[in-house]
Motif scaffolding. Structure first.
Motif, PDB file in Angstrom:
ATOM      1  N   LEU A  68       1.104  -1.441   0.164  1.00 34.03           N
ATOM      2  CA  LEU A  68      -0.210  -0.085   0.387  1.00 34.03           C
ATOM      3  C   LEU A  68       0.522   1.350   0.244  1.00 34.03           C
ATOM      4  O   LEU A  68       0.621   1.778  -0.372  1.00 34.03           O
ATOM      5  N   PHE A  69       1.800   1.535   0.184  1.00 31.66           N
ATOM      6  CA  PHE A  69       2.948   2.405   0.870  1.00 31.66           C
ATOM      7  C   PHE A  69       3.701   2.773  -0.036  1.00 31.66           C
ATOM      8  O   PHE A  69       4.884   3.122  -0.313  1.00 31.66           O
ATOM      9  N   PHE A  70       4.731   1.581  -0.382  1.00 29.10           N
ATOM     10  CA  PHE A  70       5.454   1.764  -0.945  1.00 29.10           C
ATOM     11  C   PHE A  70       5.020   2.575  -2.244  1.00 29.10           C
ATOM     12  O   PHE A  70       6.266   3.321  -3.240  1.00 29.10           O
ATOM     13  N   PRO A  71       3.574   2.716  -2.942  1.00 27.22           N
ATOM     14  CA  PRO A  71       4.365   3.676  -4.320  1.00 27.22           C
ATOM     15  C   PRO A  71       4.059   4.976  -3.768  1.00 27.22           C
ATOM     16  O   PRO A  71       4.774   6.222  -4.791  1.00 27.22           O
ATOM     17  N   PHE A  72       3.264   5.363  -2.639  1.00 27.11           N
ATOM     18  CA  PHE A  72       3.387   6.505  -2.517  1.00 27.11           C
ATOM     19  C   PHE A  72       5.211   6.846  -1.993  1.00 27.11           C
ATOM     20  O   PHE A  72       5.620   8.279  -2.300  1.00 27.11           O
ATOM     21  N   PHE A  73       5.755   6.230  -1.266  1.00 26.71           N
ATOM     22  CA  PHE A  73       7.645   6.730  -1.190  1.00 26.71           C
ATOM     23  C   PHE A  73       8.136   6.706  -2.209  1.00 26.71           C
ATOM     24  O   PHE A  73       8.889   7.845  -2.830  1.00 26.71           O
ATOM     25  N   LEU A  74       7.669   6.099  -3.763  1.00 23.08           N
ATOM     26  CA  LEU A  74       8.229   6.070  -4.585  1.00 23.08           C
ATOM     27  C   LEU A  74       8.038   7.378  -5.591  1.00 23.08           C
ATOM     28  O   LEU A  74       9.142   7.845  -5.969  1.00 23.08           O
ATOM     29  N   TYR A  75       6.692   7.629  -5.613  1.00 25.92           N
ATOM     30  CA  TYR A  75       6.349   8.670  -6.019  1.00 25.92           C
ATOM     31  C   TYR A  75       7.145  10.308  -5.547  1.00 25.92           C
ATOM     32  O   TYR A  75       7.595  10.788  -5.778  1.00 25.92           O
ATOM     33  N   GLU A  76       6.930   9.658  -4.360  1.00 26.85           N
ATOM     34  CA  GLU A  76       7.972  10.989  -3.314  1.00 26.85           C
ATOM     35  C   GLU A  76       9.120  10.946  -3.716  1.00 26.85           C
ATOM     36  O   GLU A  76       9.921  12.012  -4.348  1.00 26.85           O
TER      37      GLU A  76
ATOM     38  N   TYR B  72       3.085  30.852   1.458  1.00 22.99           N
ATOM     39  CA  TYR B  72       4.281  29.340   0.922  1.00 22.99           C
ATOM     40  C   TYR B  72       2.727  28.342   1.286  1.00 22.99           C
ATOM     41  O   TYR B  72       1.823  28.221   2.842  1.00 22.99           O
ATOM     42  N   LYS B  73       2.323  27.609   0.599  1.00 25.31           N
ATOM     43  CA  LYS B  73       1.824  26.364   0.457  1.00 25.31           C
ATOM     44  C   LYS B  73       2.588  24.911  -0.081  1.00 25.31           C
ATOM     45  O   LYS B  73       3.555  25.171  -0.447  1.00 25.31           O
ATOM     46  N   ARG B  74       1.504  23.754   0.860  1.00 23.39           N
ATOM     47  CA  ARG B  74       2.238  22.608   0.200  1.00 23.39           C
ATOM     48  C   ARG B  74       1.337  22.107  -1.251  1.00 23.39           C
ATOM     49  O   ARG B  74      -0.122  22.328  -1.176  1.00 23.39           O
ATOM     50  N   ASN B  75       1.529  21.872  -1.405  1.00 26.62           N
ATOM     51  CA  ASN B  75       0.732  20.770  -3.265  1.00 26.62           C
ATOM     52  C   ASN B  75       0.613  19.418  -2.692  1.00 26.62           C
ATOM     53  O   ASN B  75       0.562  18.960  -2.237  1.00 26.62           O
ATOM     54  N   PRO B  76      -0.691  19.955  -2.874  1.00 28.67           N
ATOM     55  CA  PRO B  76      -1.169  18.459  -2.935  1.00 28.67           C
ATOM     56  C   PRO B  76      -0.671  16.802  -3.537  1.00 28.67           C
ATOM     57  O   PRO B  76      -1.258  16.140  -3.197  1.00 28.67           O
ATOM     58  N   ILE B  77      -0.479  17.386  -5.065  1.00 34.36           N
ATOM     59  CA  ILE B  77       0.239  16.127  -5.913  1.00 34.36           C
ATOM     60  C   ILE B  77       1.585  16.011  -4.980  1.00 34.36           C
ATOM     61  O   ILE B  77       1.211  14.324  -4.684  1.00 34.36           O
ATOM     62  N   ASN B  78       2.501  16.456  -5.049  1.00 28.55           N
ATOM     63  CA  ASN B  78       3.530  15.750  -4.553  1.00 28.55           C
ATOM     64  C   ASN B  78       3.697  16.499  -2.958  1.00 28.55           C
ATOM     65  O   ASN B  78       5.346  15.617  -2.200  1.00 28.55           O
ATOM     66  N   LEU B  79       3.353  16.749  -1.980  1.00 30.34           N
ATOM     67  CA  LEU B  79       3.278  16.872  -0.912  1.00 30.34           C
ATOM     68  C   LEU B  79       4.613  17.904  -0.606  1.00 30.34           C
ATOM     69  O   LEU B  79       5.560  18.142   0.724  1.00 30.34           O
ATOM     70  N   PHE B  80       5.453  18.997  -1.344  1.00 34.89           N
ATOM     71  CA  PHE B  80       5.722  19.509  -1.366  1.00 34.89           C
ATOM     72  C   PHE B  80       5.587  21.127  -1.080  1.00 34.89           C
ATOM     73  O   PHE B  80       4.831  21.415  -1.766  1.00 34.89           O
ATOM     74  N   ASN B  81       6.103  21.753  -0.439  1.00 33.26           N
ATOM     75  CA  ASN B  81       5.764  23.756  -0.261  1.00 33.26           C
ATOM     76  C   ASN B  81       7.035  23.981  -0.689  1.00 33.26           C
ATOM     77  O   ASN B  81       7.797  23.210  -2.071  1.00 33.26           O
ATOM     78  N   GLU B  82       5.717  25.308  -1.634  1.00 34.90           N
ATOM     79  CA  GLU B  82       5.870  25.870  -2.516  1.00 34.90           C
ATOM     80  C   GLU B  82       5.593  27.539  -2.492  1.00 34.90           C
ATOM     81  O   GLU B  82       4.722  27.420  -1.522  1.00 34.90           O
ATOM     82  N   ILE B  83       6.910  27.957  -2.752  1.00 32.09           N
ATOM     83  CA  ILE B  83       5.865  29.730  -3.258  1.00 32.09           C
ATOM     84  C   ILE B  83       5.174  30.000  -3.793  1.00 32.09           C
ATOM     85  O   ILE B  83       5.704  30.897  -4.727  1.00 32.09           O
ATOM     86  N   HIS B  84       4.147  30.428  -3.076  1.00 27.30           N
ATOM     87  CA  HIS B  84       2.636  30.507  -4.467  1.00 27.30           C
ATOM     88  C   HIS B  84       2.908  32.545  -4.150  1.00 27.30           C
ATOM     89  O   HIS B  84       2.483  33.004  -3.374  1.00 27.30           O
ATOM     90  N   ILE B  85       3.144  32.922  -5.470  1.00 26.97           N
ATOM     91  CA  ILE B  85       3.565  34.407  -6.198  1.00 26.97           C
ATOM     92  C   ILE B  85       2.416  34.719  -6.802  1.00 26.97           C
ATOM     93  O   ILE B  85       2.182  34.634  -7.694  1.00 26.97           O
ATOM     94  N   GLU B  86       1.461  35.793  -6.149  1.00 23.90           N
ATOM     95  CA  GLU B  86       0.528  36.372  -7.459  1.00 23.90           C
ATOM     96  C   GLU B  86       1.347  38.216  -7.091  1.00 23.90           C
ATOM     97  O   GLU B  86       1.494  38.818  -6.721  1.00 23.90           O
ATOM     98  N   THR B  87       1.158  37.652  -9.266  1.00 27.89           N
ATOM     99  CA  THR B  87       2.097  39.093  -9.641  1.00 27.89           C
ATOM    100  C   THR B  87       0.831  40.321  -9.626  1.00 27.89           C
ATOM    101  O   THR B  87      -0.889  40.384 -10.270  1.00 27.89           O
ATOM    102  N   PHE B  88       0.888  41.639  -9.744  1.00 31.38           N
ATOM    103  CA  PHE B  88       0.403  42.508 -10.560  1.00 31.38           C
ATOM    104  C   PHE B  88      -0.960  42.217 -11.921  1.00 31.38           C
ATOM    105  O   PHE B  88      -1.783  42.934 -11.912  1.00 31.38           O
TER     106      PHE B  88
END
Length: 186
Positions: A59-67, A109-125
């Motif tokens: 069950l968990f092997f695909p998750f850890f391989l994906y990460e 500063y958010k967590r990406n729901p697909i890969n579970l990594f934190n990302e910096i999200h910037i919205e510009t003018f």
């Protein structure tokens, strides 16, 4: 996108924290090893729990391989997550993206729901959304410190107000009793 030039001597290269590298390595590759051990012990059927071992490992092997696959680019020695070029005409630069400080409308500063990594999200003018992936190598408090010290003083007034509200309402920072430095620029 433009890259750094030799005139950008003041550039601040943001790299991952060594402790965060260890945590990521232990979590991802430790999880992979644990799954393999569970599968091996489950396939022996020497225990009453063999099916649980086998099921948990499978069950968990695909998750850890994906990460692990997502984390591979971060394992390059001396990996620079992004670079900050300070000053009035400063900008945040990565290999593929860049954004001027004066063009930042909002930053998260958010967590990406697909890969579970934190990302910096910037919205510009100009209504663009730019992401800088940090591979969970930059602790949240370190991000706030870096942004507060190098980017915040050069933001537009509305963007400063949004950032001030965000810092004030962040529960993590409240629980850590985080204190900001004085950012009055004349």
């Amino acid at each position: 996108m433009s890259s750094l030039t030799s005139s950008d001597k003041d550039a601040i290269k943001i790299k991952g924290n060594f402790v965060m590298y260890i945590w990521m390595f232990l979590f991802i590759f430790g999880g992979l090893i644990a799954c393999v051990v569970l599968i091996q012990n489950g396939l022996k059927f020497e225990s009453n729990y063999a099916l649980i071992y086998l099921g948990g490992g499978l069950l968990f092997f695909p998750f850890f391989l994906y990460e692990a696959i997502w984390a591979l680019p971060s394992l390059a020695p001396g990996k620079v997550l992004f670079t900050i070029i300070p000053g009035e005409k400063g900008k945040i630069v990565s290999k593929k993206r860049e954004v001027q400080f004066s063009n930042i409308k909002n930053i998260d500063y958010k967590r990406n729901p697909i890969n579970l990594f934190n990302e910096i999200h910037i919205e510009t003018f100009d209504n663009k959304r730019i992401k800088f992936i940090t591979y969970n190598l930059l602790h949240e408090v370190n991000f706030y410190d870096i942004f507060d010290e190098h980017v915040y003083p050069h933001l537009e007034e509305n963007a400063k107000k949004v950032w001030d509200r965000k810092i004030t309402n962040d529960q993590l920072l409240k629980s850590m009793e985080y204190e900001r430095r004085n950012h009055d620029i004349d």
